[in-house]
Design a protein around this motif. Structure first.
Motif, PDB file in Angstrom:
ATOM      1  N   PRO A   1      -3.296 -12.422   3.471  1.00  0.00           N
ATOM      2  CA  PRO A   1      -4.719 -12.365   3.120  1.00  0.00           C
ATOM      3  C   PRO A   1      -5.559 -11.860   4.306  1.00  0.00           C
ATOM      4  O   PRO A   1      -5.221 -12.094   5.464  1.00  0.00           O
ATOM      5  CB  PRO A   1      -5.077 -13.821   2.803  1.00  0.00           C
ATOM      6  CG  PRO A   1      -3.778 -14.502   2.551  1.00  0.00           C
ATOM      7  CD  PRO A   1      -2.750 -13.782   3.365  1.00  0.00           C
ATOM      8  N   TYR A   2      -6.634 -11.165   3.976  1.00  0.00           N
ATOM      9  CA  TYR A   2      -7.565 -10.742   5.024  1.00  0.00           C
ATOM     10  C   TYR A   2      -7.987 -11.970   5.823  1.00  0.00           C
ATOM     11  O   TYR A   2      -8.180 -13.038   5.271  1.00  0.00           O
ATOM     12  CB  TYR A   2      -8.814 -10.080   4.429  1.00  0.00           C
ATOM     13  CG  TYR A   2      -8.563  -8.691   3.916  1.00  0.00           C
ATOM     14  CD1 TYR A   2      -8.472  -7.611   4.796  1.00  0.00           C
ATOM     15  CD2 TYR A   2      -8.419  -8.445   2.562  1.00  0.00           C
ATOM     16  CE1 TYR A   2      -8.242  -6.327   4.324  1.00  0.00           C
ATOM     17  CE2 TYR A   2      -8.186  -7.161   2.081  1.00  0.00           C
ATOM     18  CZ  TYR A   2      -8.100  -6.111   2.977  1.00  0.00           C
ATOM     19  OH  TYR A   2      -7.870  -4.846   2.516  1.00  0.00           O
ATOM     20  N   GLY A   3      -8.073 -11.831   7.119  1.00  0.00           N
ATOM     21  CA  GLY A   3      -8.471 -12.922   7.985  1.00  0.00           C
ATOM     22  C   GLY A   3      -7.312 -13.752   8.501  1.00  0.00           C
ATOM     23  O   GLY A   3      -7.468 -14.512   9.455  1.00  0.00           O
TER      24      GLY A   3
ATOM     25  N   SER B   1      -4.136   0.276   4.441  1.00  0.00           N
ATOM     26  CA  SER B   1      -4.427  -1.142   4.295  1.00  0.00           C
ATOM     27  C   SER B   1      -4.645  -1.770   5.663  1.00  0.00           C
ATOM     28  O   SER B   1      -3.811  -1.647   6.553  1.00  0.00           O
ATOM     29  CB  SER B   1      -3.272  -1.858   3.587  1.00  0.00           C
ATOM     30  OG  SER B   1      -3.551  -3.234   3.523  1.00  0.00           O
ATOM     31  N   ALA B   2      -5.757  -2.432   5.803  1.00  0.00           N
ATOM     32  CA  ALA B   2      -6.066  -3.129   7.053  1.00  0.00           C
ATOM     33  C   ALA B   2      -5.659  -4.592   6.992  1.00  0.00           C
ATOM     34  O   ALA B   2      -5.912  -5.343   7.928  1.00  0.00           O
ATOM     35  CB  ALA B   2      -7.565  -3.020   7.350  1.00  0.00           C
ATOM     36  N   ARG B   3      -5.023  -4.983   5.881  1.00  0.00           N
ATOM     37  CA  ARG B   3      -4.599  -6.376   5.762  1.00  0.00           C
ATOM     38  C   ARG B   3      -3.549  -6.678   6.809  1.00  0.00           C
ATOM     39  O   ARG B   3      -2.679  -5.858   7.097  1.00  0.00           O
ATOM     40  CB  ARG B   3      -4.010  -6.636   4.375  1.00  0.00           C
ATOM     41  CG  ARG B   3      -5.068  -6.694   3.295  1.00  0.00           C
ATOM     42  CD  ARG B   3      -4.471  -6.835   1.927  1.00  0.00           C
ATOM     43  NE  ARG B   3      -3.767  -8.112   1.782  1.00  0.00           N
ATOM     44  CZ  ARG B   3      -3.156  -8.461   0.666  1.00  0.00           C
ATOM     45  NH1 ARG B   3      -3.135  -7.661  -0.382  1.00  0.00           N
ATOM     46  NH2 ARG B   3      -2.537  -9.620   0.591  1.00  0.00           N
ATOM     47  N   PRO B   4      -3.619  -7.870   7.373  1.00  0.00           N
ATOM     48  CA  PRO B   4      -2.561  -8.250   8.319  1.00  0.00           C
ATOM     49  C   PRO B   4      -1.239  -8.382   7.578  1.00  0.00           C
ATOM     50  O   PRO B   4      -1.211  -8.570   6.357  1.00  0.00           O
ATOM     51  CB  PRO B   4      -3.041  -9.600   8.860  1.00  0.00           C
ATOM     52  CG  PRO B   4      -4.027 -10.101   7.866  1.00  0.00           C
ATOM     53  CD  PRO B   4      -4.610  -8.921   7.170  1.00  0.00           C
TER      54      PRO B   4
ATOM     55  N   PRO C   1       2.090  -8.080   3.107  1.00  0.00           N
ATOM     56  CA  PRO C   1       0.650  -8.252   3.347  1.00  0.00           C
ATOM     57  C   PRO C   1       0.242  -9.717   3.281  1.00  0.00           C
ATOM     58  O   PRO C   1       0.737 -10.469   2.451  1.00  0.00           O
ATOM     59  CB  PRO C   1      -0.020  -7.466   2.227  1.00  0.00           C
ATOM     60  CG  PRO C   1       1.055  -6.856   1.411  1.00  0.00           C
ATOM     61  CD  PRO C   1       2.371  -7.340   1.896  1.00  0.00           C
TER      62      PRO C   1
ATOM     63  N   ASP D   1      -9.102   0.246   1.945  1.00  0.00           N
ATOM     64  CA  ASP D   1      -9.345   0.519   3.354  1.00  0.00           C
ATOM     65  C   ASP D   1      -9.006   1.980   3.617  1.00  0.00           C
ATOM     66  O   ASP D   1      -8.056   2.521   3.063  1.00  0.00           O
ATOM     67  CB  ASP D   1      -8.461  -0.373   4.222  1.00  0.00           C
ATOM     68  CG  ASP D   1      -8.721  -1.847   3.990  1.00  0.00           C
ATOM     69  OD1 ASP D   1      -9.898  -2.216   3.858  1.00  0.00           O
ATOM     70  OD2 ASP D   1      -7.752  -2.624   3.941  1.00  0.00           O
TER      71      ASP D   1
END
Length: 171
Positions: free
Chosen positions: A35-37, A23-26, A33, A14
């Protein structure tokens, strides 16, 4: 020479608008970190310039909420935007917060090292009467050393919210 198929297998990083890796991971409340979503905890915005008082208040709010990783980011903004002669104070406080983060994540060795490093840094900063904005430097150093000793000795799980230090002397 790299083939298109090889490039497609590499994870993409990202990037922010300037092209720096971000990193755009939540993330969860301890900054891990997810998982994405997944639904994570709202991140602290970067590069916020606050007064010393608002820095301490925001960091205390985050510590009390069991989010020392996020409190570390608030202190990081203060050391990057504040006067150079206050850098050790804000870096030391950031190290205390991230030390608590590591201890709460189960990393006793890393947590203890950061807690001790932060304790030394804030104490050294305060020698000679440096301005501490009402921060209880002595109490924080004692808290950090106590927690470091406990986690090093295998003192059990660390609950970041329950272990949150008081940044200022209670009045």
């Amino acid at each position: 020479m790299e083939t298109e198929r090889e490039r497609d297998r590499e994870p993409r990083r990202d990037r922010d608008p300037e092209g720096r890796a971000r990193s755009a991971r939540p993330r969860d409340g301890l900054g891990r970190p997810l998982p994405y979503g997944a639904e994570g905890v709202a991140r602290q915005p970067e590069g916020v310039v606050r007064t010393p008082d608002s820095t301490v208040r925001e960091a205390q709010r985050l510590l009390d909420a069991g989010m020392p990783f996020h409190a570390h980011e608030v202190f990081e903004d203060a050391w990057k935007s504040g006067p150079a002669d206050e850098r050790d104070l804000w870096q030391g406080l950031a190290q205390l917060a991230v030390g608590l983060t590591h201890a709460a994540r189960g990393n006793a060795t890393g947590g203890a090292r950061l807690l001790l490093r932060g304790a030394g840094r804030v104490e050294e900063y305060a020698r000679g009467g440096a301005v501490t904005y009402g921060i209880d430097v002595t109490g924080l150093a004692a808290w950090a050393r106590g927690l470091a000793a406990r986690v090093t000795a295998g003192g059990g799980d660390v609950d970041a919210s329950a272990e949150a230090p008081r940044l200022r002397v209670s009045r």
